[in-house]
Design an enzyme around this catalytic site. Structure first.
Site, PDB file in Angstrom:
ATOM      1  N   GLY A 140       0.826  -1.198   0.000  1.00 32.40           N
ATOM      2  CA  GLY A 140       0.000   0.000   0.000  1.00 32.40           C
ATOM      3  C   GLY A 140       0.855   1.241   0.000  1.00 32.40           C
ATOM      4  O   GLY A 140       2.063   1.158   0.186  1.00 32.40           O
ATOM      5  N   PRO A 142       2.591   4.852   1.102  1.00 34.34           N
ATOM      6  CA  PRO A 142       3.273   5.220   2.340  1.00 34.34           C
ATOM      7  C   PRO A 142       2.300   5.834   3.355  1.00 34.34           C
ATOM      8  O   PRO A 142       1.340   6.504   2.971  1.00 34.34           O
ATOM      9  CB  PRO A 142       4.283   6.287   1.907  1.00 34.34           C
ATOM     10  CG  PRO A 142       4.411   6.157   0.444  1.00 34.34           C
ATOM     11  CD  PRO A 142       3.141   5.581  -0.059  1.00 34.34           C
ATOM     12  N   LYS A 146       1.126   0.339   7.671  1.00 36.02           N
ATOM     13  CA  LYS A 146       1.647  -1.019   7.514  1.00 36.02           C
ATOM     14  C   LYS A 146       2.537  -1.412   8.695  1.00 36.02           C
ATOM     15  O   LYS A 146       2.392  -2.502   9.248  1.00 36.02           O
ATOM     16  CB  LYS A 146       2.440  -1.121   6.190  1.00 36.02           C
ATOM     17  CG  LYS A 146       1.561  -0.855   4.982  1.00 36.02           C
ATOM     18  CD  LYS A 146       2.309  -1.043   3.685  1.00 36.02           C
ATOM     19  CE  LYS A 146       3.335   0.024   3.424  1.00 36.02           C
ATOM     20  NZ  LYS A 146       2.762   1.377   3.293  1.00 36.02           N
ATOM     21  N   GLU A 362     -10.251  30.897  -9.467  1.00 34.41           N
ATOM     22  CA  GLU A 362     -10.847  29.884  -8.585  1.00 34.41           C
ATOM     23  C   GLU A 362     -12.353  29.753  -8.835  1.00 34.41           C
ATOM     24  O   GLU A 362     -12.894  28.642  -8.866  1.00 34.41           O
ATOM     25  CB  GLU A 362     -10.579  30.211  -7.115  1.00 34.41           C
ATOM     26  CG  GLU A 362      -9.107  30.210  -6.720  1.00 34.41           C
ATOM     27  CD  GLU A 362      -8.397  28.900  -7.033  1.00 34.41           C
ATOM     28  OE1 GLU A 362      -9.057  27.846  -7.093  1.00 34.41           O
ATOM     29  OE2 GLU A 362      -7.177  28.943  -7.239  1.00 34.41           O
ATOM     30  N   ASP A 438      -2.992  22.963 -12.923  1.00 37.38           N
ATOM     31  CA  ASP A 438      -4.205  22.497 -13.605  1.00 37.38           C
ATOM     32  C   ASP A 438      -3.842  21.812 -14.918  1.00 37.38           C
ATOM     33  O   ASP A 438      -4.391  20.763 -15.265  1.00 37.38           O
ATOM     34  CB  ASP A 438      -5.133  23.680 -13.931  1.00 37.38           C
ATOM     35  CG  ASP A 438      -5.518  24.452 -12.681  1.00 37.38           C
ATOM     36  OD1 ASP A 438      -5.515  23.843 -11.606  1.00 37.38           O
ATOM     37  OD2 ASP A 438      -5.811  25.652 -12.808  1.00 37.38           O
TER      38      ASP A 438
HETATM   39  P1  ADP Z   1       3.573   2.814   6.730  1.00 41.39           P
HETATM   40  O1  ADP Z   1       4.375   1.777   7.390  1.00 41.39           O
HETATM   41  O2  ADP Z   1       2.394   2.285   5.978  1.00 41.39           O
HETATM   42  O3  ADP Z   1       4.353   3.788   5.887  1.00 41.39           O
HETATM   43  P2  ADP Z   1       3.147   3.659   9.430  1.00 41.39           P
HETATM   44  O4  ADP Z   1       2.551   2.433   9.985  1.00 41.39           O
HETATM   45  O5  ADP Z   1       4.575   3.890   9.719  1.00 41.39           O
HETATM   46  O6  ADP Z   1       2.913   3.730   7.856  1.00 41.39           O
HETATM   47  O7  ADP Z   1       2.281   4.906   9.892  1.00 41.39           O
HETATM   48  C1  ADP Z   1       2.841   6.139  10.225  1.00 41.39           C
HETATM   49  C2  ADP Z   1       2.002   6.839  11.251  1.00 41.39           C
HETATM   50  O8  ADP Z   1       0.760   7.236  10.691  1.00 41.39           O
HETATM   51  C3  ADP Z   1       1.650   5.972  12.413  1.00 41.39           C
HETATM   52  O9  ADP Z   1       2.583   6.086  13.430  1.00 41.39           O
HETATM   53  C4  ADP Z   1       0.283   6.496  12.856  1.00 41.39           C
HETATM   54  O10 ADP Z   1       0.445   7.580  13.754  1.00 41.39           O
HETATM   55  C5  ADP Z   1      -0.310   7.023  11.588  1.00 41.39           C
HETATM   56  N1  ADP Z   1      -1.251   6.077  10.966  1.00 41.39           N
HETATM   57  C6  ADP Z   1      -1.126   5.565   9.721  1.00 41.39           C
HETATM   58  N2  ADP Z   1      -2.158   4.753   9.434  1.00 41.39           N
HETATM   59  C7  ADP Z   1      -2.964   4.742  10.515  1.00 41.39           C
HETATM   60  C8  ADP Z   1      -4.184   4.078  10.821  1.00 41.39           C
HETATM   61  N3  ADP Z   1      -4.791   3.264   9.938  1.00 41.39           N
HETATM   62  N4  ADP Z   1      -4.739   4.303  12.029  1.00 41.39           N
HETATM   63  C9  ADP Z   1      -4.142   5.118  12.913  1.00 41.39           C
HETATM   64  N5  ADP Z   1      -2.989   5.765  12.684  1.00 41.39           N
HETATM   65  C10 ADP Z   1      -2.386   5.596  11.499  1.00 41.39           C
HETATM   66 ZN    ZN Z   2      -6.464  26.421 -11.106  1.00 39.13          ZN
END
Ligand code: ADP
Ligand code: ZN
Length: 538
Positions: A140, A142, A146, A362, A438
């Protein structure tokens, strides 16, 4: 120096820089002779001998330090700790991350619950002969949680959690990465049942392409990982979770059954998901009771979990700046805009003409959108400059969960994108640089329609382009002949041009409304979707 004997005196001297000296000595009847003596000074000699030595020692020192660092900083690095893995052991307790901390990823959580159940009760699975997948790939964009999910699996099952990033395996010296993999698995097997989490697995798991000058170290590391995964029997209790946002670049050997055979998508959250994530993070700050999370979630369309966490934190920071003891709805709304468009530029002074142009631009977008769909197209229009460089922007209304788009909708979208520029043309008879973004978006959309969605006139259902990384901006690569490329370009231009003309026509037909709403926006600087619709329908 001289030696005095009875008959003669012998004088010695260094070379004298006088060309006539020889002839004068001969004239005087002096007998003389000379010899060459090496003249290098002692300092130079010393330098010549020792400088290379010093340089070698210095290089040696630097290399040694690097080794120490890479190997985890232990003093024993040179003897046996070389390539020891950096995997940190988090022995999870109840204060660890739980599934309840991860909001909005219901499908992923459901999928992983099975793993938790297995770790709690492996015999149930062994009895029936079922074996758990050895590796699970979380894919998925960033910031969608995950890493959090992996930690939550460990937290829920109450088992040790080893975490390492794929890039940490790739070392300066060939063979170190492989030895780290061995080490990691040795540790994991000792601590089983446990979770091993490899973040950014694409750093080592990229397709082996056999190109000349390929990355030997990476391939060796990958081979070692494959060997290790084959090596441990089913049901040893070591579960490997890996995360990537480039699943298509992974080596097929890595994703075949028996290795990372289960794939759990962790997508950007939808409206409900966003609301849930906001609520989870809002628990960590002091916040007013009347905050409308659903509205904030609607405003933050397209935001990832990490961005939503950031929005909540920004709101808290804003409250502190204003000397309040809790965050309010307006803090939340402002911080959505901060995260999307940057901070308000307090002292950006637009000239009057610029401000008028931005207002018309806008309103042009919004008006073209409204006239095509006959519904409120925007939540908010503002012409307060932001640090991202935006002089004004339009916050679109979320169209609900929208999985399919028909051709006309895409065309309308292109027309809306051209609406800003069209308004400049209709009102001022000239054009500005403000439409760069745009233009980019409209082109991208038009290209996708023709090369990927089969919506061109004559390419039928042939893919002219393939998406190379779906989760990171969706870059594409062309897969067609130069002739077709020229034809694609022609069709893209034609498509955008047609929509641009449509936008100009709509605005010309609604010229009074355009003037009226732009005037209103110019005065108020920020207007809501309701205000917009009231004037439009008046
Ligand atoms: P990834 O590994 O997918 O890049 P992370 O797990 O490191 O993302 O998430 C980064 C931060 O974003 C987490 O520490 C949390 O604070 C927030 N976050 C991301 N997704 C969620 C979620 N589904 N629910 C709650 N917090 C989230
Ligand atoms: Zn515009």
């Amino acid at each position: 120096m001289f030696t005095d004997t009875e008959e003669t005196a012998v004088y010695k001297t260094a070379m004298v820089g006088d060309p006539d000296l020889t002839s004068r000595l001969l004239d005087a009847g002096v007998s003389f002779s000379g010899e060459e003596i090496e003249q290098t000074s002692t300092l130079v000699t010393l330098l010549m001998w020792f400088l290379p030595l010093i340089i070698f020692v210095a290089i040696g020192q630097v290399m040694y330090k690097k080794l120490l660092n890479k190997a985890g900083g232990g003093g024993s690095a040179m003897t046996f700790g070389m390539g020891k893995s950096n995997a940190k052991v988090y022995v999870q307790s109840t204060d660890g991350i739980r599934f309840s901390d991860v909001a909005g990823e219901e499908e992923a959580k459901e999928n992983l619950t099975e793993i938790v159940d297995y770790l709690h009760n492996p015999t149930k699975y062994k009895e029936i002969g079922a074996s758990m997948p050895k590796g699970i790939l979380l894919v998925g964009p960033p910031g969608t949680g995950k890493t959090m999910l992996a930690k939550a699996v460990a937290g829920e099952s109450n088992v040790p959690f080893f975490s390492i990033s794929g890039s940490e395996f790739v070392e300066m010296f060939v063979g170190m990465g492989a030895s780290k993999v061995r080490d990691l698995f040795r540790q994991a097997k000792e601590k089983a049942p446990c979770i091993v989490f490899i973040d950014e697995i694409d750093a080592i798991g990229k397709k082996r392409d056999g190109q000349l000058g390929g990355n030997d170290e990476r391939e060796q590391t990958l081979n070692q990982l494959l060997t290790e995964m084959d090596g441990f029997e089913d049901n040893t209790g070591v579960i490997i979770l890996a995360a990537t946002n480039r699943p298509e670049s992974l080596d097929p050997a890595l994703t075949r059954p028996g290795r990372f055979d289960r794939r759990v998508p962790v997508e950007l959250p939808d409206l409900q998901g966003r609301e849930a994530i906001l609520r989870v993070h809002a628990k960590k700050i002091r916040i007013a009771d009347d905050v409308d999370f659903s509205k904030v979630a609607r405003m933050a369309s397209g935001a990832s979990g990490a961005e939503l966490a950031n929005i909540v934190n920004e709101a808290a920071l804003r409250a502190v700046r204003d000397g309040r003891s809790f965050a309010t709805q307006s803090d939340m709304e402002e911080s959505v805009e901060v995260v999307i468009a940057g901070y308000q530029k307090k002292n950006a002074i637009l000239t009057d003409r610029e401000k008028w142009m931005v207002a018309y631009h806008e309103v042009g977008h919004a008006l073209v959108a409204a006239r095509q769909t006959n519904s409120a197209p925007v939540q908010k229009i503002t012409i307060i400059p932001r640090t991202s460089g935006a002089l004004g922007y339009t916050m679109q209304v979320e169209e609900g969960n929208h999985y399919l788009m028909i051709k006309e909708e895409l065309e309308n979208k292109i027309a809306t994108l051209t609406g800003g520029r069209a308004a400049e043309e209709v009102k001022f008879g000239t054009i500005s640089t403000g439409a760069a973004n745009d233009i980019e978006q409209a082109t991208k959309l038009a290209r996708a329609m023709i090369t990927r969605y089969g919506m061109s006139g004559d390419f039928d259902m042939v893919a002219m382009e393939t998406v190379t990384n779906q989760y990171l901006g969706g870059d594409t690569s062309l897969a067609c002949s130069p002739q077709s490329q020229a034809e694609i370009d022609r069709q893209v231009i034609e498509l955008v041009k047609k929509q641009h003309e449509k936008a100009i026509q709509i605005l010309t037909e609604n010229r009074e409304k355009l003037d009226e709403i732009s005037q209103y926006l110019y005065e108020k600087e920020t207007i809501t979707g309701e205000e917009f619709m009231t004037i439009l329908n008046a």
